[in-house]
Design a protein around this motif. Sequence first.
Motif, PDB file in Angstrom:
ATOM      1  N   SER A   1      38.988  35.416  41.981  1.00 26.46           N
ATOM      2  CA  SER A   1      38.970  33.962  41.941  1.00 26.46           C
ATOM      3  C   SER A   1      38.315  33.488  40.658  1.00 26.46           C
ATOM      4  CB  SER A   1      38.225  33.396  43.156  1.00 26.46           C
ATOM      5  OG  SER A   1      36.889  33.873  43.180  1.00 26.46           O
ATOM      6  N   ARG A   2      38.506  32.232  40.361  1.00 25.55           N
ATOM      7  CA  ARG A   2      37.820  31.626  39.207  1.00 25.55           C
ATOM      8  C   ARG A   2      36.313  31.823  39.349  1.00 25.55           C
ATOM      9  NH1 ARG A   2      41.785  27.303  40.377  1.00 25.55           N
ATOM     10  NH2 ARG A   2      43.250  27.161  38.613  1.00 25.55           N
TER      11      ARG A   2
ATOM     12  N   ASP B   1      38.851  32.432  46.331  1.00 25.27           N
ATOM     13  CA  ASP B   1      38.027  31.259  46.611  1.00 25.27           C
ATOM     14  C   ASP B   1      38.955  30.058  46.598  1.00 25.27           C
ATOM     15  OD1 ASP B   1      36.270  29.192  46.812  1.00 25.27           O
ATOM     16  OD2 ASP B   1      35.406  29.430  44.818  1.00 25.27           O
TER      17      ASP B   1
ATOM     18  N   SER C   1      38.463  26.647  44.390  1.00 24.80           N
ATOM     19  CA  SER C   1      38.302  26.644  42.939  1.00 24.80           C
ATOM     20  C   SER C   1      39.207  25.599  42.282  1.00 24.80           C
ATOM     21  CB  SER C   1      38.607  28.021  42.366  1.00 24.80           C
ATOM     22  OG  SER C   1      39.976  28.327  42.497  1.00 24.80           O
TER      23      SER C   1
END
Length: 491
Positions: free
Chosen positions: A332-333, A364, A367
Amino acid sequence: MKRLFIFIMGVMMAVVATSRTFDMKQLGADAKGIKPCTKLINQTIEKAASEGGGTIYFPAGTYLTATIHMKSNITLHLESGAIVRFSDRFEDYLPFVTARWEGTVMQTLSPLIYAHSADNLTITGRGTLDGNGLKWWLWEFETRKVIKENGGKLPSLDKLQQMWVDANKDLEISDYYKPSLERKMFRPPFIQFYECTNILIENVKIINSPFWTVNPAFCDNVTIHGVTINNPSSNPKGPNTDGINPSSCRNVRISDCFISVGDDCITIKSGRDADGRKYGKACENITITNCIMLSGHGGVVIGSEMSGGVKRIAISNCVFDGTNAGIRLKASRGRGGVVEDIRVDNIVMKNIQGDAFIFDLFYDRLSKVEPVSERTPIFRNIHLSNVTGNDIKRIGYIKGIEEMPISELSFSNMNIVAGKGFQAETATDIRFNNVSFTVEEGPSLNIRQCKDIFLNDVRTKQPIAGQPVVDLEAIENLSIIHCDSTQIVRK
Protein backbone atom coordinates in the motif's frame (compact mmCIF):
# COMPACT_ATOMS: atom_id res chain seq x y z
CA MET A 1 34.36 -32.88 12.07
CA LYS A 2 37.70 -31.07 11.99
CA ARG A 3 40.95 -32.36 10.50
CA LEU A 4 44.07 -31.06 12.20
CA PHE A 5 47.59 -31.52 10.85
CA ILE A 6 50.53 -31.92 13.25
CA PHE A 7 54.21 -32.72 12.73
CA ILE A 8 55.92 -35.46 14.75
CA MET A 9 59.68 -35.80 14.07
CA GLY A 10 59.24 -34.19 10.68
CA VAL A 11 56.34 -36.42 9.63
CA MET A 12 52.97 -34.78 8.99
CA MET A 13 50.10 -36.68 10.59
CA ALA A 14 46.35 -36.03 10.42
CA VAL A 15 44.28 -36.04 13.59
CA VAL A 16 40.51 -36.01 13.34
CA ALA A 17 38.66 -34.03 16.02
CA THR A 18 34.91 -34.65 16.19
CA SER A 19 32.29 -32.42 17.75
CA ARG A 20 30.44 -33.86 20.73
CA THR A 21 26.85 -35.00 20.98
CA PHE A 22 25.15 -34.08 24.24
CA ASP A 23 22.31 -36.48 25.13
CA MET A 24 19.82 -34.37 27.10
CA LYS A 25 18.18 -37.36 28.75
CA GLN A 26 21.52 -38.70 29.98
CA LEU A 27 22.41 -35.24 31.24
CA GLY A 28 19.34 -35.26 33.48
CA ALA A 29 16.55 -33.64 31.46
CA ASP A 30 13.08 -34.82 32.49
CA ALA A 31 11.76 -36.83 29.51
CA LYS A 32 8.18 -36.87 30.83
CA GLY A 33 7.56 -33.17 30.15
CA ILE A 34 6.85 -32.25 33.78
CA LYS A 35 10.01 -30.56 35.06
CA PRO A 36 11.32 -27.67 32.92
CA CYS A 37 14.79 -28.17 31.50
CA THR A 38 15.38 -24.67 30.09
CA LYS A 39 18.46 -24.01 32.18
CA LEU A 40 20.04 -27.37 31.37
CA ILE A 41 19.48 -26.98 27.63
CA ASN A 42 20.95 -23.50 27.47
CA GLN A 43 23.89 -24.36 29.71
CA THR A 44 24.63 -27.33 27.46
CA ILE A 45 24.50 -25.10 24.39
CA GLU A 46 26.97 -22.73 26.07
CA LYS A 47 29.30 -25.62 26.87
CA ALA A 48 29.13 -27.03 23.33
CA ALA A 49 29.75 -23.57 21.86
CA SER A 50 32.81 -23.13 24.10
CA GLU A 51 34.21 -26.33 22.54
CA GLY A 52 33.62 -25.05 19.00
CA GLY A 53 30.15 -26.54 18.54
CA GLY A 54 28.18 -29.72 18.99
CA THR A 55 24.82 -31.48 18.82
CA ILE A 56 22.13 -31.11 21.46
CA TYR A 57 20.35 -34.47 21.18
CA PHE A 58 16.80 -35.16 22.35
CA PRO A 59 15.97 -38.91 22.41
CA ALA A 60 12.33 -40.05 22.45
CA GLY A 61 10.37 -38.40 25.22
CA THR A 62 8.75 -35.08 26.08
CA TYR A 63 10.88 -32.14 27.22
CA LEU A 64 9.41 -28.95 28.70
CA THR A 65 11.39 -25.77 28.12
CA ALA A 66 11.16 -22.04 27.62
CA THR A 67 13.30 -20.04 25.21
CA ILE A 68 16.30 -21.78 23.67
CA HIS A 69 19.15 -19.45 22.71
CA MET A 70 21.35 -21.04 20.07
CA LYS A 71 25.01 -20.26 19.39
CA SER A 72 27.29 -20.74 16.41
CA ASN A 73 27.96 -24.31 15.25
CA ILE A 74 25.10 -25.79 17.27
CA THR A 75 22.69 -28.48 16.08
CA LEU A 76 19.41 -29.31 17.78
CA HIS A 77 18.55 -32.91 16.85
CA LEU A 78 15.16 -34.36 17.77
CA GLU A 79 14.89 -38.12 17.44
CA SER A 80 11.62 -39.67 16.24
CA GLY A 81 9.32 -39.68 19.24
CA ALA A 82 10.97 -36.65 20.83
CA ILE A 83 8.71 -33.70 21.64
CA VAL A 84 10.18 -30.40 22.78
CA ARG A 85 7.22 -28.52 24.26
CA PHE A 86 7.55 -24.86 25.13
CA SER A 87 6.24 -23.14 28.23
CA ASP A 88 3.12 -20.97 27.95
CA ARG A 89 4.19 -18.70 30.83
CA PHE A 90 4.80 -15.36 29.13
CA GLU A 91 7.38 -14.32 31.75
CA ASP A 92 9.57 -17.26 30.74
CA TYR A 93 10.51 -15.36 27.56
CA LEU A 94 12.23 -12.52 29.39
CA PRO A 95 14.56 -10.72 29.12
CA PHE A 96 13.63 -8.81 25.98
CA VAL A 97 15.79 -9.34 22.91
CA THR A 98 16.20 -7.55 19.60
CA ALA A 99 13.73 -9.06 17.13
CA ARG A 100 11.79 -8.03 14.05
CA TRP A 101 8.07 -8.29 14.77
CA GLU A 102 5.71 -7.91 11.79
CA GLY A 103 8.38 -5.95 9.94
CA THR A 104 9.41 -3.63 12.79
CA VAL A 105 12.64 -4.08 14.76
CA MET A 106 11.97 -3.76 18.48
CA GLN A 107 12.85 -4.98 21.94
CA THR A 108 10.36 -7.70 22.77
CA LEU A 109 9.86 -11.13 24.29
CA SER A 110 12.35 -13.70 23.05
CA PRO A 111 11.32 -16.05 20.25
CA LEU A 112 10.98 -19.64 21.44
CA ILE A 113 14.17 -20.58 19.55
CA TYR A 114 16.46 -17.58 19.00
CA ALA A 115 19.95 -16.68 17.90
CA HIS A 116 21.62 -13.34 17.19
CA SER A 117 24.72 -12.94 15.02
CA ALA A 118 25.49 -16.67 14.92
CA ASP A 119 26.75 -18.96 12.14
CA ASN A 120 26.07 -22.59 11.22
CA LEU A 121 22.78 -23.25 12.99
CA THR A 122 20.88 -26.50 12.48
CA ILE A 123 17.54 -27.88 13.65
CA THR A 124 16.94 -31.39 12.40
CA GLY A 125 15.45 -34.81 13.13
CA ARG A 126 12.05 -36.47 12.97
CA GLY A 127 10.79 -35.16 16.29
CA THR A 128 8.28 -32.43 17.10
CA LEU A 129 8.62 -28.85 18.28
CA ASP A 130 5.40 -27.88 20.08
CA GLY A 131 4.86 -24.16 20.67
CA ASN A 132 1.96 -24.79 23.08
CA GLY A 133 0.31 -21.71 21.62
CA LEU A 134 -3.26 -21.86 22.96
CA LYS A 135 -2.71 -19.48 25.89
CA TRP A 136 -0.99 -16.98 23.56
CA TRP A 137 -3.90 -17.12 21.08
CA LEU A 138 -6.52 -16.64 23.79
CA TRP A 139 -4.56 -13.67 25.16
CA GLU A 140 -4.53 -12.14 21.68
CA PHE A 141 -8.30 -12.54 21.22
CA GLU A 142 -9.04 -11.14 24.67
CA THR A 143 -6.69 -8.18 24.20
CA ARG A 144 -8.27 -7.30 20.86
CA LYS A 145 -11.69 -7.43 22.51
CA VAL A 146 -10.62 -5.14 25.37
CA ILE A 147 -9.07 -2.64 22.95
CA LYS A 148 -12.23 -2.59 20.80
CA GLU A 149 -14.50 -2.13 23.82
CA ASN A 150 -12.37 0.80 25.04
CA GLY A 151 -12.33 2.87 21.87
CA GLY A 152 -9.06 1.53 20.48
CA LYS A 153 -7.03 1.86 23.69
CA LEU A 154 -5.95 -0.37 26.54
CA PRO A 155 -7.50 0.88 29.79
CA SER A 156 -4.41 -0.20 31.76
CA LEU A 157 -1.04 -1.89 31.25
CA ASP A 158 0.17 -5.03 32.94
CA LYS A 159 3.83 -5.59 33.86
CA LEU A 160 4.96 -6.95 30.48
CA GLN A 161 3.10 -4.28 28.53
CA GLN A 162 4.71 -1.52 30.58
CA MET A 163 8.12 -3.13 30.11
CA TRP A 164 7.59 -3.05 26.34
CA VAL A 165 6.66 0.65 26.44
CA ASP A 166 9.75 1.48 28.48
CA ALA A 167 12.04 -0.53 26.17
CA ASN A 168 10.72 0.98 22.91
CA LYS A 169 10.34 4.69 23.62
CA ASP A 170 12.22 5.73 20.45
CA LEU A 171 10.44 3.33 18.09
CA GLU A 172 9.23 5.05 14.91
CA ILE A 173 5.77 3.87 13.87
CA SER A 174 3.53 4.99 11.02
CA ASP A 175 0.30 6.61 12.21
CA TYR A 176 -2.01 4.08 10.59
CA TYR A 177 -0.03 1.18 12.12
CA LYS A 178 -0.17 2.51 15.69
CA PRO A 179 -3.51 0.81 16.45
CA SER A 180 -1.90 -2.55 15.64
CA LEU A 181 0.72 -1.92 18.34
CA GLU A 182 -1.79 -0.81 20.95
CA ARG A 183 -1.61 -4.25 22.62
CA LYS A 184 1.96 -3.30 23.74
CA MET A 185 3.03 -6.88 24.30
CA PHE A 186 3.59 -9.28 21.48
CA ARG A 187 3.41 -13.01 20.96
CA PRO A 188 6.90 -14.19 19.96
CA PRO A 189 7.75 -15.98 16.73
CA PHE A 190 8.52 -19.67 17.20
CA ILE A 191 11.93 -19.60 15.48
CA GLN A 192 13.71 -16.36 14.69
CA PHE A 193 17.39 -16.30 13.81
CA TYR A 194 18.45 -12.66 13.62
CA GLU A 195 21.47 -11.58 11.52
CA CYS A 196 22.72 -15.15 11.21
CA THR A 197 24.32 -17.16 8.37
CA ASN A 198 24.27 -20.77 7.20
CA ILE A 199 20.99 -22.04 8.63
CA LEU A 200 19.47 -25.49 8.09
CA ILE A 201 16.01 -26.52 9.35
CA GLU A 202 15.20 -30.00 8.13
CA ASN A 203 12.57 -32.74 8.59
CA VAL A 204 11.19 -31.63 11.95
CA LYS A 205 7.50 -31.16 12.64
CA ILE A 206 6.49 -27.81 14.13
CA ILE A 207 3.06 -27.30 15.70
CA ASN A 208 1.04 -24.77 17.71
CA SER A 209 3.21 -21.71 17.16
CA PRO A 210 2.28 -18.68 19.30
CA PHE A 211 2.80 -16.40 16.26
CA TRP A 212 4.81 -16.68 13.01
CA THR A 213 6.52 -20.06 12.90
CA VAL A 214 9.85 -19.99 11.00
CA ASN A 215 10.88 -16.35 10.70
CA PRO A 216 14.57 -15.71 9.93
CA ALA A 217 15.39 -12.00 9.80
CA PHE A 218 18.43 -10.39 8.11
CA CYS A 219 19.93 -13.83 7.49
CA ASP A 220 22.04 -15.24 4.63
CA ASN A 221 22.08 -18.80 3.27
CA VAL A 222 18.96 -20.38 4.74
CA THR A 223 17.72 -23.88 3.87
CA ILE A 224 14.31 -25.12 5.05
CA HIS A 225 13.69 -28.64 3.78
CA GLY A 226 11.14 -31.36 4.46
CA VAL A 227 9.53 -29.45 7.34
CA THR A 228 5.92 -30.02 8.41
CA ILE A 229 4.14 -27.03 9.97
CA ASN A 230 0.68 -27.45 11.45
CA ASN A 231 -0.99 -24.59 13.31
CA PRO A 232 -4.77 -24.70 13.86
CA SER A 233 -6.93 -22.77 11.40
CA SER A 234 -10.14 -23.29 13.42
CA ASN A 235 -11.51 -24.37 16.80
CA PRO A 236 -9.56 -22.55 18.14
CA LYS A 237 -7.82 -20.71 15.35
CA GLY A 238 -4.18 -19.78 15.86
CA PRO A 239 -4.20 -16.11 14.72
CA ASN A 240 -1.26 -14.88 12.61
CA THR A 241 0.42 -18.27 12.81
CA ASP A 242 2.12 -17.99 9.40
CA GLY A 243 4.27 -20.91 8.31
CA ILE A 244 7.58 -19.68 6.86
CA ASN A 245 8.35 -15.95 6.74
CA PRO A 246 11.86 -14.97 5.63
CA SER A 247 12.31 -11.25 6.31
CA SER A 248 15.13 -9.30 4.60
CA CYS A 249 17.02 -12.55 3.98
CA ARG A 250 19.29 -13.54 1.09
CA ASN A 251 19.79 -16.91 -0.57
CA VAL A 252 16.88 -18.85 0.89
CA ARG A 253 15.82 -22.32 -0.28
CA ILE A 254 12.44 -23.69 0.84
CA SER A 255 11.62 -27.18 -0.44
CA ASP A 256 9.48 -30.26 0.15
CA CYS A 257 7.51 -28.70 3.02
CA PHE A 258 3.95 -29.43 4.13
CA ILE A 259 2.15 -26.44 5.62
CA SER A 260 -1.31 -25.95 7.13
CA VAL A 261 -1.68 -22.85 9.31
CA GLY A 262 -3.95 -20.09 10.63
CA ASP A 263 -2.56 -17.40 8.33
CA ASP A 264 -0.29 -17.31 5.26
CA CYS A 265 1.64 -20.49 4.48
CA ILE A 266 4.81 -18.89 3.07
CA THR A 267 5.30 -15.13 3.11
CA ILE A 268 8.27 -13.12 1.87
CA LYS A 269 8.86 -9.84 3.68
CA SER A 270 11.42 -7.04 4.11
CA GLY A 271 10.25 -4.60 6.77
CA ARG A 272 7.42 -2.19 7.44
CA ASP A 273 7.27 1.43 6.27
CA ALA A 274 9.91 3.85 7.61
CA ASP A 275 11.49 1.20 9.82
CA GLY A 276 11.85 -1.18 6.89
CA ARG A 277 13.29 1.55 4.64
CA LYS A 278 15.75 2.51 7.39
CA TYR A 279 17.34 -0.95 7.23
CA GLY A 280 16.84 -1.05 3.46
CA LYS A 281 17.57 -4.74 3.10
CA ALA A 282 15.68 -6.68 0.45
CA CYS A 283 14.49 -10.26 0.64
CA GLU A 284 16.21 -11.69 -2.43
CA ASN A 285 17.35 -14.85 -4.18
CA ILE A 286 14.56 -17.07 -2.85
CA THR A 287 13.45 -20.45 -4.23
CA ILE A 288 10.27 -22.23 -3.14
CA THR A 289 9.66 -25.67 -4.66
CA ASN A 290 7.86 -28.98 -4.14
CA CYS A 291 5.68 -27.72 -1.28
CA ILE A 292 2.07 -28.53 -0.38
CA MET A 293 -0.10 -25.89 1.28
CA LEU A 294 -3.48 -26.73 2.78
CA SER A 295 -5.30 -24.40 5.16
CA GLY A 296 -3.96 -20.83 5.16
CA HIS A 297 -4.80 -17.30 4.08
CA GLY A 298 -2.41 -17.53 1.13
CA GLY A 299 -0.24 -20.20 -0.47
CA VAL A 300 2.75 -17.99 -1.26
CA VAL A 301 2.46 -14.32 -0.34
CA ILE A 302 4.76 -11.33 -0.84
CA GLY A 303 4.15 -8.44 1.56
CA SER A 304 2.55 -6.54 2.90
CA GLU A 305 5.72 -5.70 4.85
CA MET A 306 8.05 -5.26 1.85
CA SER A 307 9.52 -1.78 2.35
CA GLY A 308 13.07 -3.06 1.83
CA GLY A 309 12.13 -4.67 -1.49
CA VAL A 310 11.64 -8.22 -2.72
CA LYS A 311 13.50 -9.46 -5.79
CA ARG A 312 14.53 -12.59 -7.67
CA ILE A 313 11.97 -15.10 -6.41
CA ALA A 314 11.29 -18.49 -8.06
CA ILE A 315 8.18 -20.46 -7.01
CA SER A 316 7.64 -23.85 -8.67
CA ASN A 317 6.06 -27.30 -8.43
CA CYS A 318 3.67 -26.52 -5.58
CA VAL A 319 0.12 -27.58 -4.70
CA PHE A 320 -2.37 -25.25 -2.97
CA ASP A 321 -5.44 -27.13 -1.73
CA GLY A 322 -7.82 -25.21 0.53
CA THR A 323 -6.00 -21.91 1.02
CA ASN A 324 -7.95 -18.64 0.86
CA ALA A 325 -5.68 -17.34 -1.90
CA GLY A 326 -3.02 -18.87 -4.13
CA ILE A 327 -0.33 -16.38 -5.16
CA ARG A 328 -0.80 -13.01 -3.44
CA LEU A 329 1.22 -9.79 -3.61
CA LYS A 330 0.07 -7.02 -1.31
CA ALA A 331 1.30 -3.54 -0.38
CA SER A 332 0.00 0.00 0.00
CA ARG A 333 0.97 3.64 -0.22
CA GLY A 334 3.40 4.57 2.51
CA ARG A 335 5.08 1.19 2.42
CA GLY A 336 7.55 1.80 -0.40
CA GLY A 337 9.78 -0.98 -1.72
CA VAL A 338 10.11 -2.66 -5.10
CA VAL A 339 8.83 -6.18 -5.84
CA GLU A 340 10.41 -7.40 -9.08
CA ASP A 341 11.82 -10.38 -10.99
CA ILE A 342 9.29 -12.95 -9.79
CA ARG A 343 8.71 -16.30 -11.54
CA VAL A 344 5.85 -18.68 -10.73
CA ASP A 345 5.68 -22.00 -12.62
CA ASN A 346 4.00 -25.42 -12.41
CA ILE A 347 1.33 -24.75 -9.78
CA VAL A 348 -1.82 -26.77 -9.11
CA MET A 349 -4.66 -25.15 -7.17
CA LYS A 350 -7.88 -26.59 -5.81
CA ASN A 351 -10.59 -25.47 -3.40
CA ILE A 352 -9.32 -21.89 -3.21
CA GLN A 353 -11.72 -20.01 -0.95
CA GLY A 354 -11.01 -16.60 -2.48
CA ASP A 355 -8.69 -15.62 -5.35
CA ALA A 356 -6.12 -17.69 -7.19
CA PHE A 357 -4.04 -14.56 -7.97
CA ILE A 358 -3.88 -11.18 -6.21
CA PHE A 359 -1.69 -8.20 -7.11
CA ASP A 360 -2.88 -5.42 -4.82
CA LEU A 361 -1.38 -2.01 -4.07
CA PHE A 362 -4.50 -1.04 -2.10
CA TYR A 363 -3.91 -3.24 0.95
CA ASP A 364 -4.60 -0.07 2.97
CA ARG A 365 -7.98 0.78 1.44
CA LEU A 366 -7.98 4.32 2.86
CA SER A 367 -4.85 5.51 1.06
CA LYS A 368 -4.99 8.59 -1.19
CA VAL A 369 -2.98 9.64 -4.24
CA GLU A 370 0.40 11.14 -3.33
CA PRO A 371 3.56 12.18 -5.21
CA VAL A 372 5.92 9.35 -6.16
CA SER A 373 8.59 8.99 -3.46
CA GLU A 374 10.30 6.35 -1.33
CA ARG A 375 6.83 5.74 0.13
CA THR A 376 5.54 4.49 -3.24
CA PRO A 377 5.39 0.69 -3.64
CA ILE A 378 6.24 -0.86 -7.02
CA PHE A 379 5.24 -4.23 -8.52
CA ARG A 380 6.93 -5.11 -11.84
CA ASN A 381 8.40 -7.90 -13.97
CA ILE A 382 6.28 -10.74 -12.61
CA HIS A 383 5.59 -13.82 -14.73
CA LEU A 384 3.29 -16.78 -14.05
CA SER A 385 3.02 -19.91 -16.18
CA ASN A 386 1.70 -23.47 -16.25
CA VAL A 387 -1.04 -23.15 -13.65
CA THR A 388 -4.00 -25.51 -13.32
CA GLY A 389 -6.88 -24.76 -11.00
CA ASN A 390 -10.47 -25.73 -10.27
CA ASP A 391 -13.04 -25.26 -7.52
CA ILE A 392 -11.88 -21.66 -7.13
CA LYS A 393 -14.13 -18.80 -6.02
CA ARG A 394 -12.51 -16.16 -8.26
CA ILE A 395 -9.52 -16.22 -10.58
CA GLY A 396 -8.21 -12.97 -9.13
CA TYR A 397 -7.38 -9.34 -9.70
CA ILE A 398 -4.75 -6.68 -10.36
CA LYS A 399 -5.24 -3.33 -8.65
CA GLY A 400 -2.54 -0.72 -9.12
CA ILE A 401 -2.41 2.82 -7.80
CA GLU A 402 -2.81 5.87 -10.02
CA GLU A 403 0.71 7.19 -9.52
CA MET A 404 2.34 3.74 -9.93
CA PRO A 405 0.45 1.22 -12.08
CA ILE A 406 1.47 -2.40 -11.73
CA SER A 407 3.60 -3.28 -14.77
CA GLU A 408 5.10 -6.16 -16.74
CA LEU A 409 2.89 -9.05 -15.69
CA SER A 410 2.33 -12.13 -17.83
CA PHE A 411 0.02 -15.15 -17.50
CA SER A 412 0.90 -18.10 -19.77
CA ASN A 413 -0.35 -21.65 -20.28
CA MET A 414 -3.17 -21.64 -17.76
CA ASN A 415 -6.30 -23.71 -17.38
CA ILE A 416 -8.52 -22.49 -14.54
CA VAL A 417 -12.17 -23.12 -13.66
CA ALA A 418 -13.71 -20.69 -11.16
CA GLY A 419 -16.91 -19.04 -10.06
CA LYS A 420 -15.83 -15.60 -11.28
CA GLY A 421 -13.11 -14.32 -13.58
CA PHE A 422 -10.04 -12.08 -13.45
CA GLN A 423 -10.12 -8.28 -13.15
CA ALA A 424 -7.30 -5.87 -13.97
CA GLU A 425 -7.30 -2.17 -13.16
CA THR A 426 -4.56 0.47 -13.36
CA ALA A 427 -1.79 -1.63 -14.91
CA THR A 428 0.54 -1.52 -17.92
CA ASP A 429 2.12 -4.18 -20.13
CA ILE A 430 -0.13 -7.06 -19.09
CA ARG A 431 -0.01 -10.21 -21.22
CA PHE A 432 -2.25 -13.26 -21.38
CA ASN A 433 -0.97 -16.10 -23.59
CA ASN A 434 -2.67 -19.50 -24.08
CA VAL A 435 -5.09 -18.95 -21.22
CA SER A 436 -8.35 -20.82 -20.60
CA PHE A 437 -10.42 -19.09 -17.91
CA THR A 438 -13.79 -20.80 -17.48
CA VAL A 439 -16.26 -19.12 -15.11
CA GLU A 440 -19.85 -19.51 -13.94
CA GLU A 441 -20.77 -15.82 -14.13
CA GLY A 442 -19.45 -12.61 -15.64
CA PRO A 443 -16.56 -12.23 -18.09
CA SER A 444 -13.48 -14.40 -17.82
CA LEU A 445 -11.36 -11.25 -18.15
CA ASN A 446 -12.43 -7.74 -17.18
CA ILE A 447 -9.75 -5.14 -17.93
CA ARG A 448 -10.21 -1.43 -17.10
CA GLN A 449 -8.02 1.66 -17.28
CA CYS A 450 -4.97 -0.24 -18.45
CA LYS A 451 -2.31 0.31 -21.07
CA ASP A 452 -0.38 -2.04 -23.40
CA ILE A 453 -2.56 -5.14 -23.14
CA PHE A 454 -1.70 -8.28 -25.15
CA LEU A 455 -4.18 -11.14 -25.58
CA ASN A 456 -3.14 -14.33 -27.39
CA ASP A 457 -5.40 -17.40 -27.46
CA VAL A 458 -7.59 -16.31 -24.56
CA ARG A 459 -10.65 -18.53 -24.31
CA THR A 460 -13.19 -20.34 -22.17
CA LYS A 461 -14.41 -23.94 -22.21
CA GLN A 462 -18.03 -22.93 -21.59
CA PRO A 463 -19.11 -19.55 -23.02
CA ILE A 464 -22.01 -17.92 -21.18
CA ALA A 465 -24.88 -16.87 -23.41
CA GLY A 466 -24.96 -13.10 -23.86
CA GLN A 467 -21.77 -12.64 -21.85
CA PRO A 468 -18.39 -11.74 -23.42
CA VAL A 469 -15.32 -13.74 -22.46
CA VAL A 470 -13.25 -10.54 -22.37
CA ASP A 471 -14.67 -7.16 -21.33
CA LEU A 472 -12.45 -4.13 -22.00
CA GLU A 473 -12.91 -0.53 -20.86
CA ALA A 474 -10.65 2.52 -21.25
CA ILE A 475 -7.75 0.57 -22.73
CA GLU A 476 -4.79 2.22 -24.45
CA ASN A 477 -2.79 0.16 -26.95
CA LEU A 478 -4.42 -3.26 -27.28
CA SER A 479 -3.17 -6.32 -29.24
CA ILE A 480 -5.43 -9.33 -29.87
CA ILE A 481 -4.20 -12.53 -31.57
CA HIS A 482 -5.97 -15.87 -32.01
CA CYS A 483 -9.00 -14.84 -29.98
CA ASP A 484 -12.65 -15.02 -31.02
CA SER A 485 -13.38 -11.34 -31.65
CA THR A 486 -17.13 -11.95 -31.24
CA GLN A 487 -16.46 -12.75 -27.56
CA ILE A 488 -14.66 -9.47 -26.82
CA VAL A 489 -16.49 -6.30 -25.84
CA ARG A 490 -14.71 -2.93 -25.95
CA LYS A 491 -15.97 0.25 -24.34
